[in-house]
Write a protein that holds these residues in place. Sequence first.
Motif, PDB file in Angstrom:
ATOM      1  N   ALA A 168      49.779  47.208  49.059  1.00 18.01           N
ATOM      2  CA  ALA A 168      50.046  48.511  50.010  1.00 18.01           C
ATOM      3  C   ALA A 168      50.263  48.108  51.259  1.00 18.01           C
ATOM      4  CB  ALA A 168      49.046  49.243  50.144  1.00 18.01           C
ATOM      5  N   ASP A 169      49.946  46.989  51.679  1.00 20.52           N
ATOM      6  CA  ASP A 169      49.882  46.540  52.975  1.00 20.52           C
ATOM      7  C   ASP A 169      51.313  45.615  53.147  1.00 20.52           C
ATOM      8  OD1 ASP A 169      49.458  45.962  55.957  1.00 20.52           O
ATOM      9  OD2 ASP A 169      48.973  43.939  55.125  1.00 20.52           O
ATOM     10  N   ALA A 170      51.556  44.837  51.960  1.00 25.02           N
ATOM     11  CA  ALA A 170      52.484  44.122  51.942  1.00 25.02           C
ATOM     12  C   ALA A 170      54.140  44.540  51.893  1.00 25.02           C
ATOM     13  CB  ALA A 170      52.383  42.980  50.719  1.00 25.02           C
ATOM     14  N   GLY A 171      53.913  45.678  51.118  1.00 25.90           N
ATOM     15  CA  GLY A 171      55.605  46.189  50.918  1.00 25.90           C
ATOM     16  C   GLY A 171      56.315  45.323  50.093  1.00 25.90           C
ATOM     17  N   GLY A 172      57.615  45.402  50.383  1.00 24.34           N
ATOM     18  CA  GLY A 172      58.382  44.597  49.631  1.00 24.34           C
ATOM     19  C   GLY A 172      58.820  45.192  48.329  1.00 24.34           C
ATOM     20  N   GLU A 173      59.521  44.414  47.415  1.00 16.22           N
ATOM     21  CA  GLU A 173      59.961  45.097  45.992  1.00 16.22           C
ATOM     22  C   GLU A 173      59.320  44.119  45.051  1.00 16.22           C
ATOM     23  OE1 GLU A 173      64.228  45.400  45.662  1.00 16.22           O
ATOM     24  OE2 GLU A 173      64.322  46.179  47.508  1.00 16.22           O
ATOM     25  N   THR A 174      58.828  44.675  43.918  1.00 13.40           N
ATOM     26  CA  THR A 174      58.163  43.969  42.981  1.00 13.40           C
ATOM     27  C   THR A 174      59.343  43.458  41.930  1.00 13.40           C
ATOM     28  OG1 THR A 174      56.334  45.561  42.795  1.00 13.40           O
ATOM     29  CG2 THR A 174      56.634  44.228  41.175  1.00 13.40           C
ATOM     30  N   ASP A 175      59.217  42.165  41.881  1.00 14.90           N
ATOM     31  CA  ASP A 175      59.974  41.333  40.835  1.00 14.90           C
ATOM     32  C   ASP A 175      59.455  41.459  39.511  1.00 14.90           C
ATOM     33  OD1 ASP A 175      61.856  40.619  42.798  1.00 14.90           O
ATOM     34  OD2 ASP A 175      60.744  38.548  43.304  1.00 14.90           O
ATOM     35  N   ILE A 176      58.071  41.329  39.295  1.00 13.77           N
ATOM     36  CA  ILE A 176      57.678  41.579  38.056  1.00 13.77           C
ATOM     37  C   ILE A 176      55.927  41.842  38.171  1.00 13.77           C
ATOM     38  CG2 ILE A 176      57.013  39.023  37.867  1.00 13.77           C
ATOM     39  CD1 ILE A 176      57.263  39.401  34.632  1.00 13.77           C
ATOM     40  N   THR A 177      55.500  42.658  37.440  1.00 12.51           N
ATOM     41  CA  THR A 177      53.968  42.726  37.256  1.00 12.51           C
ATOM     42  C   THR A 177      53.634  42.730  35.976  1.00 12.51           C
ATOM     43  OG1 THR A 177      52.437  44.036  38.262  1.00 12.51           O
ATOM     44  CG2 THR A 177      54.336  45.413  37.457  1.00 12.51           C
ATOM     45  N   ALA A 178      52.186  42.196  35.709  1.00 10.21           N
ATOM     46  CA  ALA A 178      51.826  42.244  34.220  1.00 10.21           C
ATOM     47  C   ALA A 178      50.250  42.504  34.347  1.00 10.21           C
ATOM     48  CB  ALA A 178      52.379  40.967  33.689  1.00 10.21           C
ATOM     49  N   THR A 179      49.668  43.069  33.698  1.00  9.84           N
ATOM     50  CA  THR A 179      48.272  43.430  33.311  1.00  9.84           C
ATOM     51  C   THR A 179      47.727  42.779  32.136  1.00  9.84           C
ATOM     52  OG1 THR A 179      48.473  45.332  34.784  1.00  9.84           O
ATOM     53  CG2 THR A 179      46.578  44.888  33.523  1.00  9.84           C
ATOM     54  N   PHE A 180      46.681  42.174  31.944  1.00  3.90           N
ATOM     55  CA  PHE A 180      46.173  41.521  31.021  1.00  3.90           C
ATOM     56  C   PHE A 180      44.743  41.959  31.009  1.00  3.90           C
ATOM     57  CE2 PHE A 180      49.307  38.798  32.511  1.00  3.90           C
ATOM     58  CZ  PHE A 180      49.981  38.413  31.398  1.00  3.90           C
ATOM     59  N   ASN A 181      44.295  42.318  29.586  1.00  4.82           N
ATOM     60  CA  ASN A 181      42.667  42.856  29.337  1.00  4.82           C
ATOM     61  C   ASN A 181      42.221  41.054  29.197  1.00  4.82           C
ATOM     62  OD1 ASN A 181      43.052  45.508  29.423  1.00  4.82           O
ATOM     63  ND2 ASN A 181      44.096  45.358  27.468  1.00  4.82           N
ATOM     64  N   ILE A 182      41.070  41.145  29.991  1.00  2.54           N
ATOM     65  CA  ILE A 182      40.369  39.868  29.974  1.00  2.54           C
ATOM     66  C   ILE A 182      38.841  39.938  29.941  1.00  2.54           C
ATOM     67  CG2 ILE A 182      39.783  37.757  31.005  1.00  2.54           C
ATOM     68  CD1 ILE A 182      42.461  37.834  32.375  1.00  2.54           C
ATOM     69  N   ALA A 183      38.073  39.241  29.040  1.00  3.23           N
ATOM     70  CA  ALA A 183      36.709  39.195  29.167  1.00  3.23           C
ATOM     71  C   ALA A 183      36.148  38.189  29.736  1.00  3.23           C
ATOM     72  CB  ALA A 183      36.318  39.466  27.797  1.00  3.23           C
ATOM     73  N   VAL A 184      35.018  37.984  30.153  1.00  3.69           N
ATOM     74  CA  VAL A 184      33.903  36.903  30.744  1.00  3.69           C
ATOM     75  C   VAL A 184      32.703  36.772  29.755  1.00  3.69           C
ATOM     76  CG1 VAL A 184      32.864  35.851  32.450  1.00  3.69           C
ATOM     77  CG2 VAL A 184      34.791  36.973  32.999  1.00  3.69           C
ATOM     78  N   GLU A 185      32.660  35.864  28.927  1.00  4.08           N
ATOM     79  CA  GLU A 185      31.391  35.664  28.132  1.00  4.08           C
ATOM     80  C   GLU A 185      30.335  34.634  28.334  1.00  4.08           C
ATOM     81  OE1 GLU A 185      33.310  35.778  24.288  1.00  4.08           O
ATOM     82  OE2 GLU A 185      33.561  33.701  24.407  1.00  4.08           O
TER      83      GLU A 185
END
Length: 185
Positions: A168-185
Amino acid sequence: MKKMRFLCTLMLAGMVFTACSDDNDAPIAVNEEEVITTLNVTLSPVGGGTNITLQTQDLDGDGPNPPVVTVSGNLMAGAVYNGSLSVLNETVSPAENITEEVEEESNEHQFFYTIGGGLDVTTTYENFDGNGNPLGTEFSLTAGAASSGTVTFTLRHEPKKPNDGTLADAGGETDITATFNIAVE
């Protein structure tokens, strides 16, 4: 005759002022946006062990097929990982490594890491642009207690630098965004 001389002088002055215009007709250099089809994240455990890899690959861009997202395994509680990010354009052969361009234009790019869903991890930037602001193609990730959630990696083009570390503070344009489901065990 005086009227004709006056008109000629007026036309000549108009041509001189027009010719001396400070309009810059030189073409403006256009920095075309990169085509990014693939984001790879490699997490290497400090002290040794098996790397964890995260990948999103979208070979048809805005086409009908969703990106193929893979996560090779879970993180170990209490472990620290050296992270690296790479972005590729796989619409050409051989694939173009866009990471090199991102690092060359480091003042105009920054990766952001967003943790969500209760995942107990923290991240720290490990590489910076020429002005000492975060770039983020290299980072460290510390896994806390057993938990699960998401990590989103976002590459912003021309963000405000320095910023408070949020999109939100950075602004600019998104070149790519990716979300990964991860677990810590």
